[in-house]
Design an enzyme around this catalytic site. Structure first.
Site, short mmCIF file in Angstrom:
data_model
loop_
_atom_site.label_atom_id
_atom_site.label_comp_id
_atom_site.label_asym_id
_atom_site.label_seq_id
_atom_site.Cartn_x
_atom_site.Cartn_y
_atom_site.Cartn_z
N GLU A 54 0.89 -0.94 0.27
CA GLU A 54 0.18 0.17 -0.07
C GLU A 54 1.03 1.28 0.19
OE1 GLU A 54 -2.57 -3.55 1.72
OE2 GLU A 54 -0.17 -2.47 2.23
N PRO A 100 11.07 -12.90 -0.98
CA PRO A 100 9.80 -13.84 0.58
C PRO A 100 9.43 -12.33 0.46
CG PRO A 100 12.11 -15.07 0.64
CD PRO A 100 12.43 -13.73 -0.13
#
Length: 425
Positions: free
Chosen positions: A60, A266
């Site tokens: 975000e 990751p």
């Protein structure tokens, strides 16, 4: 009554929440910093009026970049109050906006109790609350209404699965949805789901993520990384989630021998060591990005672990083909727009319900291919990496797809202006 019970549950759970925060701090020390902010206590300067943008975590925060840049330019007398829930989101915000100094003030959003959120609003007195994507909290909404702070949910998305969860909490979430002043949805489907939840004034503006420009310094860093790797093909597995790395590494280990390098990144930094151990347990030669230095990557290295923060555009630049994680398992997928913006072909799994329309559109545009599992992903990747012409066409289509959908920031700003007020002409 529902919100009273919800608030009571928060207060009762706080000791457990604090304990979990402290435990998470063992792997990620950032969770033990700025603790007072999570309870509504602040020391930041409030000299300028604030435009408040809430970006919960890394994705975000990166998505908010073009919108925050536009707000800083349009409102020079204001500062941006950028709030997060995770230390990785905060670190990303610092990396992106630290250059603006006091014009971007960072903080954690307090836990969702009326008292803490009310204290937050009284301290900062924001002109507007701009929530990125899906982050809607009942007491935040209620306190914004009480303090007459308009709320805009922007770059908004709501999957069918999330809508069903919200409907099970209808008394809470309907009130929260009604408290929104305006909604800028990514897609028509998102807009319809948000409207069905009770959100007023819903508009379709597209995704501001298409307006993110790959920073030149990140692109250059990626070029340097690629020069260290050499001419061998590079498959990037980006933003992988727990459970996916084992599937990918097993498929990689079982695949026919090739000189392709697997660049594995990751999504959550607290899992870097865990994933490194997975690689080593399978007997695959490994180098970590943090240990590369200026040395070339050995041709014997099978896996490069991307254990760094803020380098995703560099990783996309360095690769030949990108698989987007979160999609091999029912986790909803991740954003594929950044890979397209760098002109890289994309592979995705079957589980992209959090980004359903953009994923389907990318496949339809020839920018991305779907795979059924990790074995097929590795097989398709190896085929594309040996087919330079086909891969080049996919890359061109990916870049065209990203460019075609730009403009959401301008459309979103048009909706925000009446809520914020005076701007520079």
């Amino acid at each position: 009554m529902a919100r009273i019970l919800y608030s009571l549950a928060w207060w009762l759970a706080l000791p457990l929440v604090v304990g979990r925060l402290w435990l998470r701090g063992k792997k990620e020390p950032g969770y033990r910093l700025h603790l007072g902010e999570r309870f509504g206590f602040y020391r930041q300067s409030t000299a300028k009026p604030f435009i408040w943008v809430h970006a919960v975590s890394v994705g975000e925060t990166r998505a908010a970049e073009p919108l925050i840049d536009a707000l800083l330019q349009a409102y020079p007398a204001h500062a941006i109050l950028l709030t997060h829930m995770t230390p990785t989101g905060r670190a990303t915000g610092q990396a992106l906006f630290g250059k603006h100094g006091a014009r971007v003030v960072q903080s954690y959003l307090p836990y969702d109790t009326g008292w803490m959120v009310g204290r937050f609003l009284r301290y900062f007195k924001p002109r507007i609350c701009i929530l990125m994507e899906t982050e809607v909290w009942p007491n935040v909404m209620a306190q914004c209404t009480k303090h007459r702070v308009p709320v805009a949910l922007v770059n908004a998305r709501l999957s069918e699965r999330s809508l069903k969860k919200a409907q099970r909490l209808s008394a809470l979430m309907t009130d929260a949805a009604h408290a929104m002043t305006i909604v800028a949805a990514q897609t028509q489907a998102d807009a319809e789901r948000l409207s069905s939840l009770g959100a007023p004034s819903v508009h379709v503006t597209g995704s501001v993520k298409f307006d993110v420009t790959p920073p030149e310094h990140a692109v250059e860093k990626g070029r340097v990384m690629r020069s260290q790797i050499g001419s061998r093909p590079v498959l990037l597995c980006a933003s992988t989630r727990e459970g996916e790395e084992a599937l990918i590494l097993d498929a990689w280990q079982a695949a026919p021998a090739s000189n392709t390098l697997l660049l594995l990144v990751p999504r959550h930094p607290q899992r870097f060591n865990e994933v490194a151990q997975m690689v080593q347990e399978r007997g695959l030669s490994l180098i970590r990005r943090s240990a590369m230095g200026d040395a070339p990557v050995s041709v014997d290295t099978r896996v490069l672990l991307g254990d760094s923060m803020g380098e995703m555009f560099a990783y996309y630049t360095a690769c030949d083909l990108a698989f987007i994680g979160g999609s091999l398992m029912p986790l909803g997928g991740q954003n594929l727009i950044e890979a397209c913006a760098v002109g890289k072909p994309v592979l995705i799994g079957q589980h992209t319900f959090n980004f359903a329309e953009v994923s389907d559109d990318a496949v339809a545009a020839g920018a991305a291919l779907r795979v059924s599992d990790a074995t097929e992903m590795v097989s398709v990747a190896q085929g594309l990496l040996s087919a330079n012409a086909e891969r080049g066409v996919m890359g061109e289509k990916a870049l065209a797809f990203a460019r075609q959908h730009r403009g959401a920031t301008t459309r979103t700003m048009r909706l925000l202006r009446p809520l914020i007020g005076i701007e520079r002409l």
